[in-house]
Motif scaffolding. Structure first.
Motif, mmCIF file in Angstrom:
data_model
loop_
_atom_site.group_PDB
_atom_site.id
_atom_site.type_symbol
_atom_site.label_atom_id
_atom_site.label_comp_id
_atom_site.label_asym_id
_atom_site.label_seq_id
_atom_site.Cartn_x
_atom_site.Cartn_y
_atom_site.Cartn_z
ATOM 1 N N ASN A 158 41.834 45.242 42.073
ATOM 2 C CA ASN A 158 40.644 45.572 43.013
ATOM 3 C C ASN A 158 41.059 46.395 43.354
ATOM 4 O O ASN A 158 40.429 47.577 43.277
ATOM 5 C CB ASN A 158 40.253 45.318 44.028
ATOM 6 N N LYS B 154 39.623 50.374 42.281
ATOM 7 C CA LYS B 154 38.928 50.997 43.016
ATOM 8 C C LYS B 154 38.940 52.194 43.471
ATOM 9 O O LYS B 154 38.375 53.056 43.501
ATOM 10 C CB LYS B 154 38.861 50.211 44.612
ATOM 11 N N ASP C 227 44.214 41.231 43.792
ATOM 12 C CA ASP C 227 43.727 41.508 44.389
ATOM 13 C C ASP C 227 44.895 43.304 44.580
ATOM 14 O O ASP C 227 43.813 44.199 44.765
ATOM 15 C CB ASP C 227 44.695 41.055 45.335
#
Length: 207
Positions: free
Chosen positions: A197, A201, A194
């Motif tokens: 990511n 991003k 988590d």
């Protein structure tokens, strides 16, 4: 020789294994073999560009270009762990300062845990290790982080930030069809993915 096994120099591994198993043996770097194994398992990537980030004692990378494994001029490609992410950082075993491995290798993580504990935090980690620094492992850290321990979560987020930063730089440079992160991460649990990511991003341009 390997920086992780500095005393192994000119050891005839291929000859020794061939004699033991009485079968043809080929020797390769672990991060290259990861890419070749994935290519063998997944026919759909055999004509694609795929980047592999491999977490083990340290961190390495390998690259399939249209399904073919990329090799550097001296077969020393993939040393992402020895790319500098903080020029003012600690001295790495390779001699440079601030390499990625000085932040995310197993030894670096254990050292960071020890710093936290000596600073008066990480009580749950210290107690889970039997109040013995030598019993602290990355697996234990990840386990407690997934259970919600804030101090362990903080360390995991630090690790992931540097990993995501290095990976994002490679993605921006190589623009592969696919990214595979693998290795010693199964014990890390959802918190690592988590956070990876999220940071990833933030650092990668939109299509």
């Amino acid at each position: 020789s390997s920086t992780n096994m500095p005393h192994w120099k000119d050891v005839p591994i291929q000859t020794s294994l061939t004699e033991v198993f009485n079968k043809p043996v080929r020797i390769g770097r672990s991060m290259h073999l990861v890419a070749l194994t994935e290519k063998w398992r997944r026919s759909e990537i055999r004509d694609k560009n795929v980047l592999f980030i491999v977490l083990r004692t340290g961190v390495g990378m390998s690259l399939l270009i249209k399904g073919e494994l990329y090799h550097g001029a001296n077969f020393l490609d993939g040393e992402i762990g020895h790319t500098v992410v903080n020029p003012g950082g600690k001295t790495c075993e390779c001699g440079k300062k601030g390499c990625l491995e000085t932040f995310i290798s197993s030894s670096a993580i254990k050292e960071r845990c020890a710093q936290i504990i000596k600073g008066g935090k990480g009580k749950a980690l210290y107690e889970a290790a039997g109040c013995t620094m030598n019993n602290i492992t990355t697996e234990l850290l990840y386990e407690l982080a997934n259970q919600g321990d804030k101090d362990c979560e903080m360390i995991v987020r630090e690790i992931v930030r540097y990993l995501a930063m290095a990976t994002a730089n490679l993605i921006q440079t190589l623009n592969p069809h696919e990214l595979v992160v693998c290795g010693k991460i199964d014990v890390a649990g959802q918190i690592l993915f988590d956070e990876f990511n999220r940071v990833f991003k933030e650092m990668v341009m939109d299509k």
